[in-house]
Design a protein around this motif. Structure first.
Motif, PDB file in Angstrom:
ATOM      1  N   VAL A   5       7.120  -2.164  24.594  1.00  0.00           N
ATOM      2  CA  VAL A   5       7.402  -3.481  23.995  1.00  0.00           C
ATOM      3  C   VAL A   5       7.245  -4.578  25.051  1.00  0.00           C
ATOM      4  O   VAL A   5       6.564  -5.591  24.823  1.00  0.00           O
ATOM      5  CB  VAL A   5       8.821  -3.522  23.362  1.00  0.00           C
ATOM      6  CG1 VAL A   5       9.177  -4.939  22.923  1.00  0.00           C
ATOM      7  CG2 VAL A   5       8.903  -2.559  22.191  1.00  0.00           C
ATOM      8  N   LEU A   6       7.856  -4.368  26.214  1.00  0.00           N
ATOM      9  CA  LEU A   6       7.730  -5.370  27.288  1.00  0.00           C
ATOM     10  C   LEU A   6       6.267  -5.658  27.593  1.00  0.00           C
ATOM     11  O   LEU A   6       5.840  -6.808  27.722  1.00  0.00           O
ATOM     12  CB  LEU A   6       8.355  -4.825  28.574  1.00  0.00           C
ATOM     13  CG  LEU A   6       9.808  -5.128  28.871  1.00  0.00           C
ATOM     14  CD1 LEU A   6      10.212  -4.403  30.143  1.00  0.00           C
ATOM     15  CD2 LEU A   6      10.011  -6.628  29.031  1.00  0.00           C
ATOM     16  N   GLY A   7       5.489  -4.574  27.732  1.00  0.00           N
ATOM     17  CA  GLY A   7       4.099  -4.698  28.128  1.00  0.00           C
ATOM     18  C   GLY A   7       3.245  -5.370  27.076  1.00  0.00           C
ATOM     19  O   GLY A   7       2.566  -6.379  27.354  1.00  0.00           O
ATOM     20  N   ASN A   8       3.288  -4.827  25.867  1.00  0.00           N
ATOM     21  CA  ASN A   8       2.357  -5.286  24.843  1.00  0.00           C
ATOM     22  C   ASN A   8       2.792  -6.561  24.143  1.00  0.00           C
ATOM     23  O   ASN A   8       1.954  -7.328  23.675  1.00  0.00           O
ATOM     24  CB  ASN A   8       2.120  -4.161  23.830  1.00  0.00           C
ATOM     25  CG  ASN A   8       1.370  -3.009  24.480  1.00  0.00           C
ATOM     26  OD1 ASN A   8       0.212  -3.136  24.865  1.00  0.00           O
ATOM     27  ND2 ASN A   8       2.060  -1.888  24.659  1.00  0.00           N
ATOM     28  N   ASN A  42      -3.691  -4.955  30.914  1.00  0.00           N
ATOM     29  CA  ASN A  42      -3.745  -3.742  30.087  1.00  0.00           C
ATOM     30  C   ASN A  42      -3.724  -2.504  30.971  1.00  0.00           C
ATOM     31  O   ASN A  42      -3.098  -1.497  30.643  1.00  0.00           O
ATOM     32  CB  ASN A  42      -5.013  -3.753  29.220  1.00  0.00           C
ATOM     33  CG  ASN A  42      -4.854  -4.666  28.024  1.00  0.00           C
ATOM     34  OD1 ASN A  42      -3.795  -4.696  27.382  1.00  0.00           O
ATOM     35  ND2 ASN A  42      -5.884  -5.442  27.713  1.00  0.00           N
ATOM     36  N   TYR A  43      -4.420  -2.599  32.104  1.00  0.00           N
ATOM     37  CA  TYR A  43      -4.392  -1.493  33.084  1.00  0.00           C
ATOM     38  C   TYR A  43      -2.976  -1.284  33.604  1.00  0.00           C
ATOM     39  O   TYR A  43      -2.516  -0.138  33.750  1.00  0.00           O
ATOM     40  CB  TYR A  43      -5.368  -1.790  34.230  1.00  0.00           C
ATOM     41  CG  TYR A  43      -5.057  -1.013  35.484  1.00  0.00           C
ATOM     42  CD1 TYR A  43      -5.452   0.321  35.615  1.00  0.00           C
ATOM     43  CD2 TYR A  43      -4.342  -1.600  36.530  1.00  0.00           C
ATOM     44  CE1 TYR A  43      -5.128   1.049  36.757  1.00  0.00           C
ATOM     45  CE2 TYR A  43      -4.016  -0.880  37.669  1.00  0.00           C
ATOM     46  CZ  TYR A  43      -4.405   0.440  37.779  1.00  0.00           C
ATOM     47  OH  TYR A  43      -4.077   1.159  38.898  1.00  0.00           O
ATOM     48  N   LEU A  44      -2.270  -2.397  33.891  1.00  0.00           N
ATOM     49  CA  LEU A  44      -0.883  -2.292  34.372  1.00  0.00           C
ATOM     50  C   LEU A  44      -0.042  -1.458  33.400  1.00  0.00           C
ATOM     51  O   LEU A  44       0.659  -0.533  33.804  1.00  0.00           O
ATOM     52  CB  LEU A  44      -0.280  -3.702  34.535  1.00  0.00           C
ATOM     53  CG  LEU A  44       1.239  -3.790  34.655  1.00  0.00           C
ATOM     54  CD1 LEU A  44       1.740  -3.164  35.945  1.00  0.00           C
ATOM     55  CD2 LEU A  44       1.720  -5.246  34.569  1.00  0.00           C
ATOM     56  N   ILE A  45      -0.145  -1.804  32.105  1.00  0.00           N
ATOM     57  CA  ILE A  45       0.674  -1.096  31.110  1.00  0.00           C
ATOM     58  C   ILE A  45       0.362   0.401  31.138  1.00  0.00           C
ATOM     59  O   ILE A  45       1.254   1.249  31.208  1.00  0.00           O
ATOM     60  CB  ILE A  45       0.424  -1.659  29.682  1.00  0.00           C
ATOM     61  CG1 ILE A  45       0.586  -3.186  29.648  1.00  0.00           C
ATOM     62  CG2 ILE A  45       1.339  -0.977  28.665  1.00  0.00           C
ATOM     63  CD1 ILE A  45       1.823  -3.734  30.264  1.00  0.00           C
ATOM     64  N   LYS A  46      -0.945   0.732  31.147  1.00  0.00           N
ATOM     65  CA  LYS A  46      -1.336   2.151  31.105  1.00  0.00           C
ATOM     66  C   LYS A  46      -1.002   2.869  32.408  1.00  0.00           C
ATOM     67  O   LYS A  46      -0.588   4.029  32.400  1.00  0.00           O
ATOM     68  CB  LYS A  46      -2.840   2.269  30.815  1.00  0.00           C
ATOM     69  CG  LYS A  46      -3.186   1.867  29.394  1.00  0.00           C
ATOM     70  CD  LYS A  46      -4.677   1.862  29.137  1.00  0.00           C
ATOM     71  CE  LYS A  46      -4.953   1.265  27.772  1.00  0.00           C
ATOM     72  NZ  LYS A  46      -6.381   0.983  27.548  1.00  0.00           N
ATOM     73  N   SER A  47      -1.203   2.180  33.530  1.00  0.00           N
ATOM     74  CA  SER A  47      -0.949   2.851  34.817  1.00  0.00           C
ATOM     75  C   SER A  47       0.533   3.191  34.960  1.00  0.00           C
ATOM     76  O   SER A  47       0.885   4.219  35.539  1.00  0.00           O
ATOM     77  CB  SER A  47      -1.433   1.988  35.988  1.00  0.00           C
ATOM     78  OG  SER A  47      -0.652   0.822  36.123  1.00  0.00           O
ATOM     79  N   VAL A  48       1.403   2.343  34.412  1.00  0.00           N
ATOM     80  CA  VAL A  48       2.839   2.639  34.471  1.00  0.00           C
ATOM     81  C   VAL A  48       3.150   3.829  33.556  1.00  0.00           C
ATOM     82  O   VAL A  48       3.917   4.737  33.918  1.00  0.00           O
ATOM     83  CB  VAL A  48       3.670   1.396  34.087  1.00  0.00           C
ATOM     84  CG1 VAL A  48       5.151   1.742  33.969  1.00  0.00           C
ATOM     85  CG2 VAL A  48       3.465   0.289  35.117  1.00  0.00           C
ATOM     86  N   GLN A  49       2.537   3.838  32.356  1.00  0.00           N
ATOM     87  CA  GLN A  49       2.768   4.956  31.435  1.00  0.00           C
ATOM     88  C   GLN A  49       2.320   6.284  32.055  1.00  0.00           C
ATOM     89  O   GLN A  49       2.877   7.335  31.767  1.00  0.00           O
ATOM     90  CB  GLN A  49       2.033   4.700  30.111  1.00  0.00           C
ATOM     91  CG  GLN A  49       2.719   3.625  29.282  1.00  0.00           C
ATOM     92  CD  GLN A  49       1.842   3.048  28.171  1.00  0.00           C
ATOM     93  OE1 GLN A  49       0.611   3.163  28.222  1.00  0.00           O
ATOM     94  NE2 GLN A  49       2.472   2.425  27.193  1.00  0.00           N
ATOM     95  N   ASN A  50       1.275   6.214  32.902  1.00  0.00           N
ATOM     96  CA  ASN A  50       0.740   7.439  33.531  1.00  0.00           C
ATOM     97  C   ASN A  50       1.405   7.771  34.865  1.00  0.00           C
ATOM     98  O   ASN A  50       1.080   8.797  35.463  1.00  0.00           O
ATOM     99  CB  ASN A  50      -0.765   7.277  33.824  1.00  0.00           C
ATOM    100  CG  ASN A  50      -1.589   7.265  32.553  1.00  0.00           C
ATOM    101  OD1 ASN A  50      -1.108   7.689  31.515  1.00  0.00           O
ATOM    102  ND2 ASN A  50      -2.806   6.785  32.635  1.00  0.00           N
ATOM    103  N   PHE A  51       2.261   6.883  35.365  1.00  0.00           N
ATOM    104  CA  PHE A  51       2.787   7.064  36.726  1.00  0.00           C
ATOM    105  C   PHE A  51       3.912   8.105  36.748  1.00  0.00           C
ATOM    106  O   PHE A  51       4.391   8.572  35.728  1.00  0.00           O
ATOM    107  CB  PHE A  51       3.283   5.713  37.281  1.00  0.00           C
ATOM    108  CG  PHE A  51       3.563   5.703  38.759  1.00  0.00           C
ATOM    109  CD1 PHE A  51       2.649   6.227  39.660  1.00  0.00           C
ATOM    110  CD2 PHE A  51       4.755   5.184  39.253  1.00  0.00           C
ATOM    111  CE1 PHE A  51       2.905   6.220  41.026  1.00  0.00           C
ATOM    112  CE2 PHE A  51       5.026   5.167  40.622  1.00  0.00           C
ATOM    113  CZ  PHE A  51       4.092   5.692  41.503  1.00  0.00           C
ATOM    114  N   LEU A  52       4.331   8.429  37.967  1.00  0.00           N
ATOM    115  CA  LEU A  52       5.325   9.474  38.194  1.00  0.00           C
ATOM    116  C   LEU A  52       6.713   8.998  37.769  1.00  0.00           C
ATOM    117  O   LEU A  52       7.065   7.839  37.992  1.00  0.00           O
ATOM    118  CB  LEU A  52       5.343   9.806  39.685  1.00  0.00           C
ATOM    119  CG  LEU A  52       3.964  10.121  40.298  1.00  0.00           C
ATOM    120  CD1 LEU A  52       4.066  10.185  41.817  1.00  0.00           C
ATOM    121  CD2 LEU A  52       3.409  11.409  39.729  1.00  0.00           C
ATOM    122  N   THR A  53       7.498   9.906  37.208  1.00  0.00           N
ATOM    123  CA  THR A  53       8.900   9.588  36.923  1.00  0.00           C
ATOM    124  C   THR A  53       9.663   9.605  38.255  1.00  0.00           C
ATOM    125  O   THR A  53       9.174  10.173  39.245  1.00  0.00           O
ATOM    126  CB  THR A  53       9.527  10.630  35.981  1.00  0.00           C
ATOM    127  OG1 THR A  53       9.483  11.897  36.636  1.00  0.00           O
ATOM    128  CG2 THR A  53       8.788  10.696  34.652  1.00  0.00           C
TER     129      THR A  53
END
Ligand SMILES: C[S@@+](CC[C@H](N)C(=O)[O-])C[C@H]1O[C@@H](n2cnc3c(N)ncnc32)[C@H](O)[C@@H]1O
Length: 239
Positions: A171-174, A192-203
């Motif tokens: 929600v924050l991103g989009n 858009n890359y920022l949103i996806k890169s965070v979704q793909n990043f390490l917990t």
């Protein structure tokens, strides 16, 4: 493939995207309430006394540098980024610190740093590791660049385990970050890359484990005590 997906696949192209938004970066991040204060809070984990050699890796326009400089007296900060335009904004901002020798800014790829082993007492990497094509290789390299007892502080988006952080970030991103940043910078790809890169990043747990596997001791992570608590962390490790 969309441009943002292409950036996820080929992260070496990320600095070129930052070139396009360099002159608007400070304005865009300035709209994100608490952005600078969060950086200052993370920089405090460097535990600096003032005399240290500090690497600010992926320094961009110098917002992270601004968080480190107040802790330095006789020491020195080296800012590194691979976006010439982002560095140029930083150069203009810190002309005094550069001419006094307290700060140098260098164009380098964070994955292939040219510094000798054991060059730094501390490394600060704010919103940088997530942009690296190989997290393990980057951490291993940072380990070698630190002196024994040196400290690595990573400040980055890392979605906490549990049900809340993922939809919160979506929600924050989009709904907020992409539309507002597009209005501010005229660019959407990098956000858009920022949103996806965070979704793909390490917990947090996985990044802590990677730091420990690299050899870092006293590894810990700290949620920011703000509205970013579920999504933004400070990771600390000692060589
Ligand atoms: C989100 S900005 C963070 C800037 C700054 N640390 C801050 O806190 O505002 C990410 C920066 O990482 C840089 N970057 C991305 N990949 C890089 C790489 N491989 N080598 C060096 N810099 C890189 C980009 O050019 C960009 O300036």
């Amino acid at each position: 493939m969309s441009t943002s997906d292409a950036l996820i696949v080929n992260k070496t192209a990320v600095p070129k995207e930052f070139n396009k938004i360099a002159r608007r970066y400070d304005m865009a991040t300035g709209l994100s309430q608490g952005y600078q204060a969060d950086l200052h809070r993370s920089a405090a984990y460097l535990n600096l006394k003032g005399h240290e050699q500090v690497l600010d890796l992926c320094c961009g326009t110098g917002k992270s540098t601004l968080a480190v400089l107040p802790f330095i007296t006789t020491g020195k900060v080296t800012g590194v980024d691979n976006s010439e335009e982002m560095l140029q904004v930083a150069r203009e901002k810190f002309a005094t610190e550069i001419s006094s020798g307290m700060l140098t800014l260098e164009l380098q790829d964070a994955m292939q740093l040219t510094f000798a082993e054991g060059s730094f007492d501390a490394i600060f990497m704010a919103y940088g590791l997530r942009n690296m094509p190989d997290y393990d290789r980057c951490l291993a390299q940072l380990y070698t660049k630190l002196k024994p007892g040196g400290r690595l502080v990573i400040h980055d988006y890392s979605l906490a385990d549990g049900w809340f952080a993922k939809p919160y970030w979506w929600v924050l991103g989009n709904v907020f970050i992409v539309p507002i940043s597009y209005l501010t910078t005229g660019e959407a790809n990098i956000f858009n890359y920022l949103i996806k890169s965070v979704q793909n990043f390490l917990t947090p747990k996985v990044l802590e484990a990677k730091m420990a596997a690299t050899g870092f001791k006293q590894v810990s992570s700290h949620a920011q005590p703000t509205w970013r608590a579920p999504i933004l962390r400070t990771f600390v490790g000692v060589k």
